[in-house]
Design an enzyme around this catalytic site. Structure first.
Site, mmCIF file in Angstrom:
data_model
loop_
_atom_site.group_PDB
_atom_site.id
_atom_site.type_symbol
_atom_site.label_atom_id
_atom_site.label_comp_id
_atom_site.label_asym_id
_atom_site.label_seq_id
_atom_site.Cartn_x
_atom_site.Cartn_y
_atom_site.Cartn_z
ATOM 1 N N LEU A 125 58.745 -24.742 -13.353
ATOM 2 C CA LEU A 125 58.576 -23.340 -13.745
ATOM 3 C C LEU A 125 58.426 -22.462 -12.499
ATOM 4 C CD1 LEU A 125 57.974 -21.207 -16.022
ATOM 5 C CD2 LEU A 125 55.562 -21.859 -15.835
ATOM 6 N N GLY A 131 54.730 -17.524 -9.198
ATOM 7 C CA GLY A 131 53.756 -18.580 -9.433
ATOM 8 C C GLY A 131 52.859 -18.195 -10.603
ATOM 9 N N TRP A 156 56.807 -26.137 -5.681
ATOM 10 C CA TRP A 156 55.545 -26.753 -6.108
ATOM 11 C C TRP A 156 55.760 -27.678 -7.309
ATOM 12 C CZ3 TRP A 156 53.171 -25.271 -2.045
ATOM 13 C CH2 TRP A 156 53.193 -23.948 -1.613
ATOM 14 N N ILE A 157 56.883 -28.366 -7.334
ATOM 15 C CA ILE A 157 57.177 -29.180 -8.516
ATOM 16 C C ILE A 157 56.634 -30.601 -8.334
ATOM 17 C CG2 ILE A 157 58.960 -29.908 -10.151
ATOM 18 C CD1 ILE A 157 58.535 -26.784 -9.708
ATOM 19 N N GLY A 242 48.412 -28.316 -20.875
ATOM 20 C CA GLY A 242 48.320 -28.884 -19.525
ATOM 21 C C GLY A 242 46.962 -28.625 -18.907
ATOM 22 N N GLY A 339 25.667 -36.948 3.926
ATOM 23 C CA GLY A 339 25.445 -36.522 5.313
ATOM 24 C C GLY A 339 26.712 -36.724 6.139
ATOM 25 N N GLU A 363 48.584 -25.200 -12.514
ATOM 26 C CA GLU A 363 48.581 -24.949 -13.972
ATOM 27 C C GLU A 363 47.711 -23.748 -14.327
ATOM 28 O OE1 GLU A 363 48.957 -28.268 -16.610
ATOM 29 O OE2 GLU A 363 50.027 -29.421 -15.105
#
Ligand code: COS
Length: 388
Positions: A125, A131, A156-157, A242, A339, A363
């Site tokens: 998408l 985005g 970004w798939i 999703g 720590g 998503e």
């Protein structure tokens, strides 16, 4: 109100937990360091029914429902979040086609996803300039003979370079805004589809995140999913579901980190006592455990609403917002409790901090979840349904 899990849900949870502890967790550090894609593991997960937990059995899924899916995602992410994200997108794509595809699409694509034959699914998408606002996408699909020709770039798939089944959103009527967007089913390796850059990410380094270029990819009319012009609505519906998966993923990562912190705080002695006995440490862990419990309840509630066919979009957005924001804090607390050791790769909490960060972004960012929630509040108020 019944909060007890069914036998089937417990069985899915057990299966995912056992697999995550035996096959994922021991290799998570090496996978992170070498950025190894979990090819063999995905096939094994398919054999366990975990690539289609909520997909009907006749299509090769487990048919176990959305609550079981959420529980499985929590367990897998506790083992290795890099594997969990590929599993989550595959489940999402399989469920989408099973639900909204025609019979030919269901039979052709879903069993390939659930069986692992397609390796995994991808959800194409986002674009470099679209985005949070997917209605602004520019990938176009033009009529070509009896089908369509797709041209554009997706970014970004998740698993884009590995997926055998890719849902691709493209503009079929540029003048119609979001109503001009259509979803297409494209097979990995299609002619004209090339994999561009693979992102070098802060976390989830065992998952791949690809740029995909569609240079005149030809698909038939039977590739249209959910009708011409129906793509935006379909994307929104898929993302609602999703978000349950991503909330579950965040919970799994945070649970792993918190368990490690509790163990460490019980063993590490400073000032003559295990550090968990110091109130400052105990309080941090108590807060973290409380947030985790609330996150889990919210997420399972959203899953139960979806499973029973009730509106769940706002519940899923709230669950994702709360669970991912708190998971970030929980992982940070877990690191603080360790720590200096927590800041090294010898302990898993630094990886948890890196892996969990993206759950507030993909998503739908936290900011987008707030938009979804605020719009729902307004709609409820206008309809005179302020309370649940
Ligand atoms: N389910 C079904 N339909 C939905 C929906 C949902 N959850 N949300 C919106 N729609 C429908 C609306 O009903 C409207 O349809 P009509 O025009 O027929 O009335 C249409 O979609 C457009 O809705 P809206 O005007 O609310 O769309 P916006 O462009 O304002 O966007 C948000 C709304 C912000 C919710 C949307 O852009 C979004 O979710 N953005 C984030 C995208 C995302 O998650 N990106 C990450 C990609 S995957 S890693």
């Amino acid at each position: 109100m019944d909060l007890a899990l069914t036998e089937e849900q417990r069985a899915v949870q057990r299966t995912a937990r056992e697999f995550a502890e035996r096959r994922l967790a021991p290799h998570a550090r090496a996978r992170d360091q070498a950025s190894t894609f979990p090819l063999d593991e995905l096939l094994e997960l398919a054999n366990l029914g975990l690539l289609g937990v909520a997909v009907p059995e006749e299509l090769g899924g487990a048919g176990a429902g959305v609550v079981a899916y959420s529980l499985a995602m929590m367990e897998l992410a506790r083992g290795d979040a890099s594997v969990a994200v590929a599993v989550s997108v595959t489940n999402m794509v399989g469920e989408l086609i099973a639900r909204l595809g025609d019979e030919g699409q269901r039979q052709r694509h879903v069993p390939r996803l659930t069986s692992g034959a397609a390796v995994c699914g991808a959800f194409a998408l986002s674009e470099p300039q679209a985005g949070s606002d997917p209605a602004g996408l520019t990938t176009k699909a033009e009529r070509s003979g009896a089908g369509w020709r797709l041209t554009g770039t997706k970014q970004w798939i998740t698993s884009g370079d590995r997926a055998g089944v890719i849902v691709v959103w493209a503009m079929t009527d540029p003048g119609a805004g979001h109503k001009g967007i259509t979803a297409f089913l494209v097979e990995g390796g299609a002619r004209g589809l090339t994999v561009g850059r693979l992102e070098d990410k802060m976390g989830l380094r065992g998952s791949s995140t690809a740029q995909l270029t569609f240079d005149g990819v030809e698909v038939g009319e039977d590739a249209v999913l959910g009708g011409v012009g129906g793509g935006f609505r379909l994307a929104m519906m898929a993302l609602d579901g999703g978000r349950i998966g991503i909330a579950s993923q965040a919970i799994g990562v945070a649970r792993g980190a918190l368990e490690a912190a509790i163990r460490y705080a019980g063993e590490r002695v400073q000032f003559g006592v295990p550090i968990i006995k110091h109130q400052a440490i105990g309080n941090m862990l108590a807060d973290a455990a409380t947030w985790l419990d609330a996150s889990t309840l919210m997420t399972l509630r959203a899953a139960a609403l979806k499973e029973s066919g009730q509106p769940f979009g706002d519940a899923a957005a709230m669950a994702k917002l709360f669970a991912t924001e708190k998971a970030g804090l929980i992982c940070d607390i877990a690191l603080q409790v360790h720590g200096g050791y927590g800041y090294t790769t010898d302990f898993p909490v630094e990886r948890a901090c890196r892996d969990v960060r993206v759950t507030r972004i993909y998503e739908g960012t936290s900011e987008i979840q707030r938009i979804v929630i605020a719009r729902s509040l307004l709609a409820r108020s206008a309809a005179g349904r302020d309370g649940r």
